[in-house]
Design a protein around this motif. Sequence first.
Motif, short mmCIF file in Angstrom:
data_model
loop_
_atom_site.label_atom_id
_atom_site.label_comp_id
_atom_site.label_asym_id
_atom_site.label_seq_id
_atom_site.Cartn_x
_atom_site.Cartn_y
_atom_site.Cartn_z
N TYR A 165 0.86 -1.18 0.00
CA TYR A 165 0.00 0.00 0.00
C TYR A 165 0.90 1.23 0.00
O TYR A 165 1.69 1.40 0.93
CB TYR A 165 -0.89 -0.02 1.24
CG TYR A 165 -1.68 -1.32 1.36
CD1 TYR A 165 -2.89 -1.48 0.70
CD2 TYR A 165 -1.17 -2.39 2.09
CE1 TYR A 165 -3.60 -2.66 0.79
CE2 TYR A 165 -1.87 -3.58 2.20
CZ TYR A 165 -3.09 -3.71 1.54
OH TYR A 165 -3.79 -4.88 1.63
N VAL A 203 4.16 -5.06 1.48
CA VAL A 203 3.65 -6.07 2.42
C VAL A 203 4.07 -7.47 1.97
O VAL A 203 4.56 -8.26 2.78
CB VAL A 203 2.11 -5.99 2.52
CG1 VAL A 203 1.56 -7.12 3.37
CG2 VAL A 203 1.69 -4.64 3.11
N PRO A 210 0.76 -15.48 10.89
CA PRO A 210 0.33 -14.62 11.99
C PRO A 210 -0.36 -13.34 11.50
O PRO A 210 -0.32 -13.02 10.32
CB PRO A 210 1.65 -14.28 12.69
CG PRO A 210 2.71 -14.52 11.70
CD PRO A 210 2.21 -15.58 10.77
N ASN A 211 -0.96 -12.63 12.45
CA ASN A 211 -1.60 -11.35 12.11
C ASN A 211 -0.60 -10.45 11.41
O ASN A 211 0.55 -10.35 11.82
CB ASN A 211 -2.07 -10.63 13.38
CG ASN A 211 -3.25 -11.32 14.01
OD1 ASN A 211 -4.02 -11.98 13.31
ND2 ASN A 211 -3.39 -11.18 15.31
N GLY A 212 -1.07 -9.80 10.36
CA GLY A 212 -0.21 -8.85 9.66
C GLY A 212 0.77 -9.48 8.70
O GLY A 212 1.59 -8.78 8.09
N ALA A 213 0.72 -10.81 8.52
CA ALA A 213 1.68 -11.49 7.64
C ALA A 213 1.46 -11.13 6.17
O ALA A 213 2.37 -11.24 5.35
CB ALA A 213 1.57 -13.00 7.82
N GLY A 214 0.23 -10.71 5.85
CA GLY A 214 -0.06 -10.34 4.46
C GLY A 214 -1.05 -11.24 3.76
O GLY A 214 -1.19 -11.19 2.54
N LYS A 215 -1.80 -12.03 4.53
CA LYS A 215 -2.73 -12.99 3.93
C LYS A 215 -3.85 -12.28 3.16
O LYS A 215 -4.14 -12.63 2.02
CB LYS A 215 -3.32 -13.91 5.02
CG LYS A 215 -2.26 -14.64 5.83
CD LYS A 215 -2.86 -15.48 6.94
CE LYS A 215 -3.63 -14.73 8.00
NZ LYS A 215 -2.83 -13.83 8.87
N THR A 216 -4.46 -11.30 3.82
CA THR A 216 -5.54 -10.56 3.15
C THR A 216 -5.00 -9.83 1.92
O THR A 216 -5.64 -9.80 0.86
CB THR A 216 -6.17 -9.54 4.14
OG1 THR A 216 -6.78 -10.28 5.19
CG2 THR A 216 -7.21 -8.66 3.46
N THR A 217 -3.83 -9.26 2.06
CA THR A 217 -3.21 -8.54 0.94
C THR A 217 -2.99 -9.49 -0.24
O THR A 217 -3.24 -9.13 -1.40
CB THR A 217 -1.86 -7.93 1.41
OG1 THR A 217 -2.12 -7.08 2.53
CG2 THR A 217 -1.20 -7.12 0.30
N GLU A 256 -13.12 -10.64 4.09
CA GLU A 256 -13.32 -10.65 5.53
C GLU A 256 -14.47 -9.68 5.81
O GLU A 256 -14.60 -8.66 5.16
CB GLU A 256 -12.02 -10.13 6.16
CG GLU A 256 -11.84 -10.54 7.57
CD GLU A 256 -10.46 -10.12 8.07
OE1 GLU A 256 -9.59 -9.75 7.27
OE2 GLU A 256 -10.29 -10.16 9.29
N GLU A 276 -11.05 -15.66 6.20
CA GLU A 276 -11.56 -15.80 7.57
C GLU A 276 -13.08 -15.89 7.62
O GLU A 276 -13.72 -15.16 8.38
CB GLU A 276 -11.11 -14.61 8.42
CG GLU A 276 -9.63 -14.33 8.30
CD GLU A 276 -8.86 -14.51 9.60
OE1 GLU A 276 -9.44 -15.04 10.56
OE2 GLU A 276 -7.68 -14.13 9.63
P1 ATP Z 1 -4.66 -10.58 9.85
O1 ATP Z 1 -4.49 -12.03 10.15
O2 ATP Z 1 -4.40 -9.72 11.06
O3 ATP Z 1 -5.92 -10.24 9.13
P2 ATP Z 1 -3.09 -10.51 7.38
O4 ATP Z 1 -2.06 -11.58 7.32
O5 ATP Z 1 -4.34 -10.73 6.60
O6 ATP Z 1 -3.43 -10.18 8.89
P3 ATP Z 1 -2.89 -8.03 5.94
O7 ATP Z 1 -4.28 -7.59 6.29
O8 ATP Z 1 -2.63 -8.45 4.57
O9 ATP Z 1 -2.40 -9.17 6.93
O10 ATP Z 1 -1.93 -6.84 6.34
C1 ATP Z 1 -0.53 -6.90 6.11
C2 ATP Z 1 0.07 -5.54 6.48
O11 ATP Z 1 -0.43 -4.54 5.57
C3 ATP Z 1 -0.26 -5.06 7.88
O12 ATP Z 1 0.90 -4.48 8.44
C4 ATP Z 1 -1.33 -4.01 7.66
O13 ATP Z 1 -1.29 -3.02 8.66
C5 ATP Z 1 -0.97 -3.45 6.29
N1 ATP Z 1 -2.16 -2.97 5.57
C6 ATP Z 1 -3.28 -3.68 5.28
N2 ATP Z 1 -4.18 -2.93 4.60
C7 ATP Z 1 -3.60 -1.71 4.46
C8 ATP Z 1 -4.03 -0.48 3.83
N3 ATP Z 1 -5.21 -0.37 3.21
N4 ATP Z 1 -3.17 0.57 3.89
C9 ATP Z 1 -1.97 0.45 4.51
N5 ATP Z 1 -1.51 -0.66 5.11
C10 ATP Z 1 -2.31 -1.72 5.09
#
Ligand code: ATP
Length: 230
Positions: free
Chosen positions: A11, A16, A35-42, A83, A156
Motif C-alpha cells: 500500500y 507487504v 500470523p496477524n499482519g503477515a499479508g494474507k488478506t493482501t 473478511e 476468515e
Molecule cells: P490478519 O491475520 O491480522 O488479518 P493478514 O495476514 O491478513 O493479517 P494483511 O491484512 O494483509 O495481513 O496486512 C498486512 C500488512 O499490511 C499489515 O501491516 C497491515 O497493517 C498493512 N495494511 C493492510 N491494509 C492496508 C491499507 N489499506 N493501507 C496500509 N496498510 C495496510
Amino acid sequence: MLVLRDLTAGYGATTVLRKVNLIVPPGSVVALLGPNGAGKTTLLRAASGLLTPKSGSVLIDGHDVTGADPDRLMRRGVCHIPEGRGVFRSLTVRENLVTFSRPGEEEKAISSAVEAFPRLGERINQVAGTMSGGEQQMLALARAYVQKPRFVLLDEVSMGLAPKIVDEVFEFLALLANRGAALLLVEQYVARALDVADYVYLLNKGEVAFAGEPDELDADALAEQYVGSA
Ligand code: ATP
C-alpha cells in the motif's frame, strides 16, 4: 490453475508481500496460514484484482491477468469472499442472490443457494443487514456457489461464528470443493484448515516461510511462527 509469481504488493510506499510464489491447482484446497499482519488478506486482494501488484504476476491457466480489474477476474472464474462478509446489507436475501448471479440464471441460482442453505430460503425476503452474523455469512458463501467459480478465495469466513455454524461453513467448503472449485483458504482455525487442505502455505512478514503438504508441516515450527511474530 491460479499462479502468483514473484508477487510483490503493498500500500503506497509500504511493501507487504515480497516475491511470493503460490500455486492453486484446479480442484485443490490450499490453506494460507500466518500470523496477524503477515499479508494474507493482501495476497487474496492481489489475486482477485482488488489490489494491483507492484511487481510480479498473476496467471490464470497461463494467461497473465496482472492488474486486471475484479470484474474481469470474476469472469475468469475468481470469486473473493472478503473478511467481514461482503453482502449488500440494505438489500434482501433474494436481491443479494440476484446481484451475485450470472445474467439469465437468477432463479436457478436462488434455488441452488436455498438448497445449499435452507435457512436462506426461510429468510428470502429479509433485509440482509438484519440477519444474524451466521446467516449473513451463509449468504456471502452462497455467492461462491451461485457464481460457479473455479477459484474461491475465502478470508476468515468462520470469524466470529458459533461453533455449530463453523461446522456448517466447513461442510459447505467441502461441498464447494466436491463441485470442483479450487479453494484458497485463509482461516483462523488452523487445525480445521489443515484438515481439509491438500497444500499449505505459511506466510510470515510477507514471505513464504513454508510451502508443502499439511503432513510435512512441523507443528512446532508452525506454533513458533505464530508466537514468534505476535
Ligand atoms: P490478519 O491475520 O491480522 O488479518 P493478514 O495476514 O491478513 O493479517 P494483511 O491484512 O494483509 O495481513 O496486512 C498486512 C500488512 O499490511 C499489515 O501491516 C497491515 O497493517 C498493512 N495494511 C493492510 N491494509 C492496508 C491499507 N489499506 N493501507 C496500509 N496498510 C495496510
